[in-house]
Every structure is written in structure tokens, then in C-alpha cells.
Scaffold this motif. Structure first.
Motif, PDB file in Angstrom:
ATOM      1  N   LEU A  32       0.830  -1.203   0.000  1.00  0.00           N
ATOM      2  CA  LEU A  32       0.000   0.000   0.000  1.00  0.00           C
ATOM      3  C   LEU A  32       0.864   1.253   0.000  1.00  0.00           C
ATOM      4  CD1 LEU A  32      -2.792  -1.002   2.559  1.00  0.00           C
ATOM      5  CD2 LEU A  32      -2.913  -1.048   0.062  1.00  0.00           C
ATOM      6  N   ASN A  33       1.982   1.216   0.707  1.00  0.00           N
ATOM      7  CA  ASN A  33       2.882   2.368   0.750  1.00  0.00           C
ATOM      8  C   ASN A  33       3.441   2.672  -0.641  1.00  0.00           C
ATOM      9  OD1 ASN A  33       4.145   4.427   2.293  1.00  0.00           O
ATOM     10  ND2 ASN A  33       6.067   3.295   2.217  1.00  0.00           N
ATOM     11  N   GLY A  34       3.731   1.631  -1.399  1.00  0.00           N
ATOM     12  CA  GLY A  34       4.217   1.834  -2.759  1.00  0.00           C
ATOM     13  C   GLY A  34       3.120   2.305  -3.699  1.00  0.00           C
ATOM     14  N   LEU A  35       1.929   1.739  -3.559  1.00  0.00           N
ATOM     15  CA  LEU A  35       0.813   2.097  -4.430  1.00  0.00           C
ATOM     16  C   LEU A  35       0.337   3.522  -4.173  1.00  0.00           C
ATOM     17  CD1 LEU A  35      -1.336   1.127  -6.531  1.00  0.00           C
ATOM     18  CD2 LEU A  35      -2.749   0.454  -4.578  1.00  0.00           C
ATOM     19  N   LEU A 377      -4.904  -6.486   0.076  1.00  0.00           N
ATOM     20  CA  LEU A 377      -5.397  -5.114   0.179  1.00  0.00           C
ATOM     21  C   LEU A 377      -5.093  -4.328  -1.096  1.00  0.00           C
ATOM     22  CD1 LEU A 377      -4.385  -4.214   3.858  1.00  0.00           C
ATOM     23  CD2 LEU A 377      -6.675  -4.731   3.000  1.00  0.00           C
ATOM     24  N   VAL A 378      -3.932  -4.576  -1.673  1.00  0.00           N
ATOM     25  CA  VAL A 378      -3.579  -3.924  -2.940  1.00  0.00           C
ATOM     26  C   VAL A 378      -4.556  -4.341  -4.030  1.00  0.00           C
ATOM     27  CG1 VAL A 378      -1.826  -3.762  -4.755  1.00  0.00           C
ATOM     28  CG2 VAL A 378      -1.141  -3.661  -2.349  1.00  0.00           C
ATOM     29  N   ARG A 379      -4.891  -5.637  -4.081  1.00  0.00           N
ATOM     30  CA  ARG A 379      -5.869  -6.105  -5.081  1.00  0.00           C
ATOM     31  C   ARG A 379      -7.236  -5.460  -4.845  1.00  0.00           C
ATOM     32  NH1 ARG A 379      -3.821 -11.457  -3.643  1.00  0.00           N
ATOM     33  NH2 ARG A 379      -2.158 -12.056  -5.106  1.00  0.00           N
ATOM     34  N   THR A 380      -7.629  -5.345  -3.593  1.00  0.00           N
ATOM     35  CA  THR A 380      -8.908  -4.696  -3.272  1.00  0.00           C
ATOM     36  C   THR A 380      -8.903  -3.244  -3.734  1.00  0.00           C
ATOM     37  OG1 THR A 380      -9.225  -6.116  -1.344  1.00  0.00           O
ATOM     38  CG2 THR A 380     -10.477  -4.059  -1.408  1.00  0.00           C
ATOM     39  N   ALA A 381      -7.785  -2.547  -3.510  1.00  0.00           N
ATOM     40  CA  ALA A 381      -7.670  -1.151  -3.941  1.00  0.00           C
ATOM     41  C   ALA A 381      -7.834  -1.035  -5.458  1.00  0.00           C
ATOM     42  CB  ALA A 381      -6.321  -0.580  -3.509  1.00  0.00           C
ATOM     43  N   LYS A 382      -7.226  -1.943  -6.186  1.00  0.00           N
ATOM     44  CA  LYS A 382      -7.310  -1.888  -7.645  1.00  0.00           C
ATOM     45  C   LYS A 382      -8.711  -2.224  -8.142  1.00  0.00           C
ATOM     46  CE  LYS A 382      -2.399  -2.740  -8.442  1.00  0.00           C
ATOM     47  NZ  LYS A 382      -1.365  -3.585  -9.066  1.00  0.00           N
TER      48      LYS A 382
END
Length: 532
Positions: A32-35, A377-382
Motif C-alpha cells: 500500500l505504501n508503494g501504491l 489489500l492492494v488487489r482490493t484497492a485496484k
């Protein structure tokens, strides 16, 4: 449709997108920090470029040139006066945000007023992005491209159908780019856009003035400076889109909100290496705002002398570009417009998923006592970005029915979201005992009252003045509630700085220079000088 123009567009767009991908490809977006924050490692040029070109987009390019064409230079106040707001934010708000180590502006509201208020404001942000910010970017881009390439004529389709098609093409491309690259790719895109933006900002006025002067740049400049001089005035009367008095009331509040509270703007600064870097970046963005009228307003001034009547005045900028620029350069400027739409649209999508995941989804998981791996969480964000993008693409075409012009529509609708949020943020900054219920009542009062003045009752007062009046009233209500029902324990800040907080030692010197340049811009475009 000129094939050389198409080649120019594809050539420059390809360079920008490939370079952005190449520079960010090593930073795999798995956290998440990178995204969301590019690992909090951006230099001042990336921060400044991100701030400036997340702000300057197709909505401002199309909308400000339209108002300059139909009215005068008063619309430039949105950009020029933002310099003052940005410098205030640089000196006071950003040091606080970085001290607290927050990821989103609702994080501060959660700390100050509680989780309920933070969630409520996150929802308001998301609604604002879905129904106003993202659709207006797509609509502005669609207008620009139809004006440049005349797709409705080439495809033999009616205007509205063409706008639908272009909106969906742009939205799809923007969504894919945002999901693949995250904030790092977006900020690199901003730097490349900056190079193209100011190159185009010099070229288009030169070509426009040469066309107006029948081959003579000086003759074209003489025409602009001597005929229709009322368009050169930036000091607005009560009948203008931006009366001069609003610069000291609602416009100041809107700009303070935008540069110090708006998530997709603040997120650019929160990704900086340290406080000094963020303050340098803000100064770079301020300088960019002072020279941005080259693209945002001057083409509209030139269009006044070339197009005596336009069916759709929002096409003043793209029609001028396609008429006066050599085809390859017209394609280059079209690429700049496309990338401008892409960068702000992507930043809006990225911030939408930031708000959803960090302020809504993760607290929900915590409440359910569920633990989810970060990659999930990254997949959920996308996935959330896809949902937001689809909603924006469905809403965008209907902006065609807005009254009072495209850019005015955007600013009026923004009033439902921006100053109400800024008001409770401001009260949180200056008070220690005003409770959460005061913030919720203040938000409700402000939004409902503003809605009544814009949709039900015509008070014959400029909407920026109404925002200022409601700001004062809402602050009074919140102070009264805080007096009657104060927090038992006063709020205390919990510091959690993730970066160095040493300020930029030369900031006051450059602040003075930037403020002087801001004042001189208004004097130049006033009855004292050019509009005399």
C-alpha cells in the motif's frame, strides 16, 4: 482529420507513457505504501510536478479558456491566488501532517473527532470524486479531442454519442495506467507533462498570434492588446464570473481547502522525502501556477479575435490549436491535453482507493477481527478503482447539460464538498474541546444550507460569498456546541513523524518573491495597464 496530426499525437503520447513505465517498472506495486505514497521517497521536482499537474488538467485547460473567451481574464484568479493558499499550507499545514504521520486527511479528523467523523468525510470525498472530479476530467478531455480531431464529423455520429465514446476510451486507458503504476508512475508522468505543457504553452500563443497577424507575431500581439480590451481585465465586477471581492472571501477558503485538505493533492506532498523537500516542491508548483495562464487563458484571448461565434464555446482551445498550429505540433499539444487528463484522473483514482482501503475497508476488517495480507489489500484497492472508474464514465457525458458553463459548473458543485470539510478541519486545528457531534452537525448544516441556496432559493449572492458566509456561521455553531458540550479531555496531538521535519531555510525569501509576482499579475491584467 490530418494524418500528420495523428502521428504527432501518437508519437509524443507514446514517448511519455513509455518513459513513465520504464522509470517506474522496477518499483513493483506490491504494498500500500508503494501504491499510494511511492514509498515516501519523492524529490522536490516530483512533488512540485505532481502538485501542479494533478491540479492543471483538461477541466482547467478547457474551462478557463472558455471563460476567458466568453468573459475576460477574471477566471485566472483561481490559479494565481492559489499561490497564497499554497504558501500558507506549506508553512502551517504540511509540517503538522508530516509530524502526525497521517496517510489521508480523514486520518487527522479521525484522530481529532473520532472514527465516525473520519469515515463520514471519507465518504464525502469519494462522492465528490465519483460525481464531480473524475467525470469532469473525462468530459473535458472528450470535448478537447473532438475539437482537435473532429471525430463527430469523421465518424458521422452526433455530438453526444461521440462524447460517450471518447469518455469511455479515456477512462479505460486511465484506469489501466493507474492500476499498473501507482503513485510513482503518476508523478513521473507529471514531470513529463510539465515539459510538454510549458513547451506547448509557448508554442500555441506564438502560432496563434502569427495567424492573427497574418504571419506577423507583432501584428497579432498588437491586435490582442488593442481590440476587445475588456477581455484583458482580471479585476472582476459583480457581473463577472469571478468578482474581485470573492478573492478575499470564498475563493481563499476554497483554495485553502484544495491545497491543504483535498486528498489527491495532499497525497502528492505526503509522499515527499522530508519537510524541506515538500516545501521546495510547493514553491516549484507556485511558480508553475504563475506562468500557467500561457496555456489556461492566453489561447482564449486569441480565440476572441479569430472565432466571432462558436456553437460550443468549450471548444475554444482545441479549435484554436487545430487551426493555427502546424499539424505535427497540433498533435503534440493534443498529446499534452491527453496526458493532462490522464495524470489528474489517475491521481483521483489512486486517492479514491487510498481513502476506501485505509479509512473504510481496513477499519471494517479490524471491527470484524479479520486479518488480510497486504497484497490482498492492494488487489482490493485496484478493484475499487475499476468500480469508481466505471461510475465516473457513466456520469461524465451528462455534464453536457450543465448551465453557466463547464468550469463554473465544476466550481459550484465543488462547494458541496470542499469548504464544509475545510471548516471542520480548521476548527479542529484551532480548538481543543469542540466535540465530534459539533463536526457532524457543522457538516450537515453547511451542506444542506449551501444546497438550498444553489438549488431552491436564489439569493442573488455569488456562490463564493455564500461559502464564506456559511463558513462563519458553521464555525459559530461549532464553537457554541463546544462551549455547551465540551470534550471532557482536550484533544492532544500524537506525533508519529515518518520523515525528517527540518524546514527549508530559504522558504521565506522565495515566499516574498512569489507573492510579489502574484500581485504583479493582477496589476498587469487590470485597467491600470493592459485593460486600460
Amino acid at each position: 482529420m490530418n494524418p500528420i496530426m495523428i502521428i504527432g499525437f501518437l508519437f509524443f503520447t507514446g514517448i511519455v507513457v513509455f518513459t513513465s513505465w520504464y522509470k517506474s517498472r522496477r518499483n513493483k506495486v506490491s504494498t500500500l505504501n508503494g501504491l499510494f505514497f511511492a514509498n515516501r521517497n519523492l524529490g522536490f521536482l516530483l512533488v512540485g510536478g505532481g502538485l501542479l499537474f494533478t491540479n492543471i488538467n483538461t477541466a482547467s485547460i478547457i474551462g478557463e479558456n472558455e471563460l476567458t473567451y466568453t468573459k475576460n481574464m477574471t477566471v485566472m484568479a483561481w490559479g494565481i491566488t492559489s499561490v497564497l493558499a499554497m504558501l500558507i499550507v506549506s508553512e502551517f499545514s504540511m509540517p503538522l501532517y508530516l509530524k502526525l504521520g497521517i496517510a489521508t486527511t480523514p486520518d487527522y479528523l479521525t484522530a481529532r473527532y473520532g472514527l465516525g467523523t473520519g469515515k463520514l468525510v471519507s465518504f464525502i470525498f469519494l462522492i465528490s470524486y465519483i460525481i464531480n472530479l473524475l467525470p469532469s476530467l473525462l468530459y473535458g478531455g472528450a470535448i478537447a479531442f473532438n475539437g482537435l480531431f473532429h471525430f463527430s464529423d469523421v465518424w458521422k455520429t452526433d455530438y453526444w454519442a461521440t462524447i460517450w465514446i471518447l469518455i469511455w476510451v479515456m477512462g479505460t486507458i486511465g484506469c489501466l495506467f493507474s492500476m499498473l503504476g501507482g503513485l510513482k508512475a503518476i508523478t513521473i508522468l507529471d514531470i513529463l507533462l510539465g515539459i510538454g505543457f510549458f513547451t506547448g504553452g509557448l508554442l500555441l500563443p506564438i502560432f496563434g498570434l502569427k495567424y492573427l497577424g497574418h504571419g506577423s507575431f507583432l501584428q497579432g500581439l498588437h491586435t490582442v492588446l488593442t481590440l476587445h480590451k475588456e477581455h484583458l481585465n482580471s479585476i472582476g465586477s459583480p457581473s463577472d464570473p469571478i468578482p474581485f471581492s470573492t478573492l478575499f472571501t470564498g475563493m481563499l477558503l476554497v483554495n485553502l481547502y484544495y491545497w491543504g485538505t483535498e486528498q489527491y493533492i495532499v497525497q502528492q506532498v505526503l509522499a515527499s522525502k522530508d519537510l524541506k523537500t515538500s516545501q521546495k516542491g510547493i514553491a516549484v508548483a507556485c511558480f508553475g501556477k504563475l506562468i500557467s495562464p500561457l496555456v489556461l487563458n492566453i489561447p482564449g484571448l486569441i480565440a476572441v479575435h479569430i472565432f466571432t461565434k462558436m456553437h460550443n464555446t468549450a471548444e475554444a482551445f482545441p479549435r484554436l490549436d487545430s487551426l493555427v498550429s502546424p499539424p505535427f505540433i497540433a498533435g503534440f499539444i493534443a498529446a499534452v491535453i491527453f496526458v493532462a487528463a490522464l495524470t489528474t484522473f489517475n491521481a483521483g483514482l489512486n486517492s479514491s482507493s487510498t481513502l476506501f482501503v485505509l479509512n473504510i475497508y481496513k477499519p471494517w476488517l479490524a471491527k470484524k477481527s479479520r486479518s488480510v495480507p497486504e497484497i490482498e489489500l492492494v488487489r482490493t484497492a485496484k478493484r475499487f478503482e475499476i468500480i469508481v472508474c466505471l461510475a465516473a464514465m457513466f456520469i461524465a457525458p451528462f455534464i453536457i447539460f450543465a448551465k453557466h458553463g463547464f468550469y463554473t459548473y465544476i466550481q459550484i458543485v465543488n462547494g458541496f464538498f470542499n469548504v464544509p470539510i475545510f471548516t471542520i478541519m480548521f476548527m479542529g486545528f484551532i480548538t481543543k474541546r469542540v466535540p465530534a457531534i459539533a463536526a457532524k452537525i457543522g457538516l450537515a448544516f453547511f451542506i444542506v444550507s449551501y444546497g438550498l441556496t444553489q438549488l431552491v432559493f436564489d439569493l442573488h449572492i455569488h456562490f463564493l460569498h455564500i461559502l464564506a458566509i456559511l463558513f462563519v456561521l458553521t464555525c459559530g455553531i461549532m464553537l457554541l456546541i463546544g462551549k455547551l458540550y465540551p470534550m471532557p479531555v482536550p484533544y492532544t496531538q500524537r506525533l508519529n513523524n515518518l520523515v525528517d521535519l527540518k524546514p527549508w531555510k530559504n522558504r521565506h525569501f522565495f515566499t516574498g518573491i512569489l507573492l510579489l509576482m502574484m500581485i504583479l499579475m493582477f496589476i498587469l491584467f487590470s485597467p491600470l495597464m493592459l485593460a486600460k
